[in-house]
Enzyme design. Structure first.
Site, PDB file in Angstrom:
ATOM      1  N   SER A  75     -10.796   1.076   5.192  1.00 23.15           N
ATOM      2  CA  SER A  75     -10.324  -0.482   4.712  1.00 23.15           C
ATOM      3  C   SER A  75     -10.860  -1.403   5.767  1.00 23.15           C
ATOM      4  CB  SER A  75      -8.843  -0.304   4.748  1.00 23.15           C
ATOM      5  OG  SER A  75      -8.355  -1.354   4.237  1.00 23.15           O
ATOM      6  N   ASP A 132      -9.416  -3.215  -1.734  1.00 27.76           N
ATOM      7  CA  ASP A 132      -8.357  -3.215  -2.591  1.00 27.76           C
ATOM      8  C   ASP A 132      -7.477  -4.493  -2.190  1.00 27.76           C
ATOM      9  OD1 ASP A 132      -7.882  -2.628   0.331  1.00 27.76           O
ATOM     10  OD2 ASP A 132      -6.396  -0.993  -0.018  1.00 27.76           O
ATOM     11  N   ASP A 167     -11.842  -7.026   1.467  1.00 29.42           N
ATOM     12  CA  ASP A 167     -11.963  -6.005   2.794  1.00 29.42           C
ATOM     13  C   ASP A 167     -12.788  -5.023   2.429  1.00 29.42           C
ATOM     14  OD1 ASP A 167     -10.048  -4.598   0.967  1.00 29.42           O
ATOM     15  OD2 ASP A 167      -9.286  -3.889   2.517  1.00 29.42           O
ATOM     16  N   ASP A 217     -12.831  -1.843   1.445  1.00 32.84           N
ATOM     17  CA  ASP A 217     -12.840  -1.051   0.391  1.00 32.84           C
ATOM     18  C   ASP A 217     -12.217  -1.783  -0.737  1.00 32.84           C
ATOM     19  OD1 ASP A 217     -10.006  -1.321   1.482  1.00 32.84           O
ATOM     20  OD2 ASP A 217      -9.359   0.715   0.892  1.00 32.84           O
TER      21      ASP A 217
HETATM   22 MG    MG Z   1      -8.320  -2.010   2.250  1.00 34.19          MG
END
Ligand code: MG
Length: 458
Positions: free
Chosen positions: A97, A245, A241, A243
């Site tokens: 992340s 999400d 960020d 990844d």
């Molecule tokens: Mg993330």
């Protein structure tokens, strides 16, 4: 028994605390948890060691008799969306992340697309430490994992279908997207293109060294993106960020706004569009009191939750649904799409909101109650931190309090959250007041209460 899972999967420094040996053994435990014959989708973000860990994870799953499907590089919410809608029994995402570049990690997704619950992580840990391993026949591992190269397309299409693409297209919006050199690059610019939003991309080349900025979207790391928004006169900006999400939003005036602010505006907007949803939203106690002050008079109930997105997802699910769930760090869940944080979905909703309301984002933010935040931490032991929470509870007992994760005290024109960190020996303090001076004096007061009661014998 030892612990592997932190607040968001298993994390470590690649080649140091996170090795292929660990990944292989963990994947065997994950395989044992899902069971022989289950169908698992495996994906990863751009991080260093991703391919190495993917190899180990696939080997571990296969030797447990799991049928593996490879999604390759993609945002975490894209993997989650495919797991949920394409009939997989679960997923494994290789990502760390927002952590610094040397980190990577592994997280496990249930068949509903949400991260598996804490109890199930304990089960996997148990298998891991007992080295549970089943025996498969040569036939079970005879065939290569199937490639699912349609995963990103499925995801992008679902997001575009969720909004009124014609309406957005008619507005000729302009945006700046900062992809953090990772997998956000593979979806968000594509979504915006299909919505007819002219997107200027920044850090949207894939690079595991994250040369553009740190993988965490903050006021500081999004400074260049924010400057670009002003420079080119864009309607908004977003920064992901590692990844993707999460999405932190930038207004047309170049102001970076935290996720509790953008989440509040999107929740009000979504409540007017998806009218069949229960008029309720879930947000972490680290979100501002303004969420409640703004949404409650508009007939939307605000449920405070402990910090952590998995908790929010599961609470929405068990609580019978909601309009949204969101976090101050930029995580936003659009419930009709999927009950997990989704950076590209959030971006599309911002465009939809601007297109439909015809307002400027800066105007909408200006209509929110104005607060001045302070975030800080004090190093102390777990015992001292627990004492501090009790002391603050007692000192402010005349005020409304939420005690699900530390203590949050709420006055008419201030709030303060005091909670022990889940990952380091510190006490976290977050507070907001109506002026910078009031915020400073509130912090001084909270600190003196804690020092007097809990740190006196130091
Ligand atoms: Mg993330």
């Amino acid at each position: 028994m030892g612990r592997l899972f932190g607040t968001d999967g298993v994390r470590g420094v690649v080649g140091d605390t996170l090795t292929p040996e660990l990944a292989l053994r963990l994947a065997r435990a994950i395989g044992a948890y899902f069971g022989k014959g289950s169908r698992i989708l495996v994906g990863r973000d751009v991080r260093a060691g991703g391919a190495m860990l993917e190899g180990a994870v696939i080997a571990g799953l296969m030797v447990e008799g799991v049928k593996v499907y490879k999604a390759g590089l993609l945002p975490t919410p894209a993997l989650q969306y495919n797991v949920k809608t394409m009939g997989f029994d679960g997923g494994v995402m290789i990502t760390a992340s927002h952590n610094p570049p040397q980190y990577n990690g592994i997280k496990v997704i249930a068949s509903d697309g949400i991260e598996i619950p804490r109890e199930d992580e304990r089960v996997i840990e148990e298998y891991y430490f007992k080295s549970v391993a089943s025996k498969v026949s040569w036939r079970d591992v005879a065939y290569d994992p199937q490639l699912r190269s349609d995963a990103i397309e499925n995801y992008v299409k679902a997001i575009v279908d969720m909004v009124d693409a014609e309406k957005i297209r008619s507005k000729g919006l302009r945006a700046v997207v900062d992809c953090a050199n990772s997998v956000g690059s593979l979806a968000t610019p594509q979504v915006l293109r299909r919505l007819g939003v002219k997107a200027l991309t920044l850090n949207c080349d894939l690079n595991p060294e994250f040369p553009g900025r740190e993988p965490e979207p903050t006021v500081d790391s999004l400074r260049v993106a924010a400057g670009l928004v002003s420079l080119v006169g864009a309607d908004f900006g977003v920064g992901h960020d590692g990844d993707a999400d999460r999405a932190i939003v930038i207004t047309d005036s170049g102001e970076v706004i935290w996720g509790d602010r953008s989440g509040t505006l999107l929740t009000e907007f979504a409540a007017g569009i998806w009218r069949e949803l229960p008029r309720r939203t879930y947000t972490g106690v680290s979100s501002s009191l303004l969420v409640e002050q703004y949404l409650k008079p508009r007939g939307i109930e605000v449920v405070w939750t402990p910090v952590g997105s998995v908790v929010i997802s599961r609470m929405i699910q068990r609580g019978g649904g909601a309009i949204s769930g969101f976090e101050e760090n930029g995580g936003y869940m659009h419930v009709p799409h999927q009950i997990v944080r989704d950076g590209a979905m959030k971006t599309a909703l911002i465009a939809y909101m601007l297109a439909l309301t015809g307002k400027k984002l800066s105007e909408m933010v200006a209509a929110l109650p104005r607060y001045y935040p302070i975030k800080t931490k004090i190093p102390m032991s777990r015992e001292e931190a627990e004492c501090a929470v009790k002391a603050v509870e007692k000192h402010y007992n005349a005020y409304r309090q939420v005690r699900i994760d530390g203590v949050k005290v709420m006055g008419d024109d201030f709030w303060v959250l005091v909670r022990p960190s889940g990952t380091e020996p510190v006490l976290r303090i977050m507070l907001e007041a109506k002026s910078p001076e009031k915020a400073e004096s509130l912090l001084a007061q909270v600190k003196s209460v804690i020092e007097e009661v809990c740190l006196g014998r130091r």
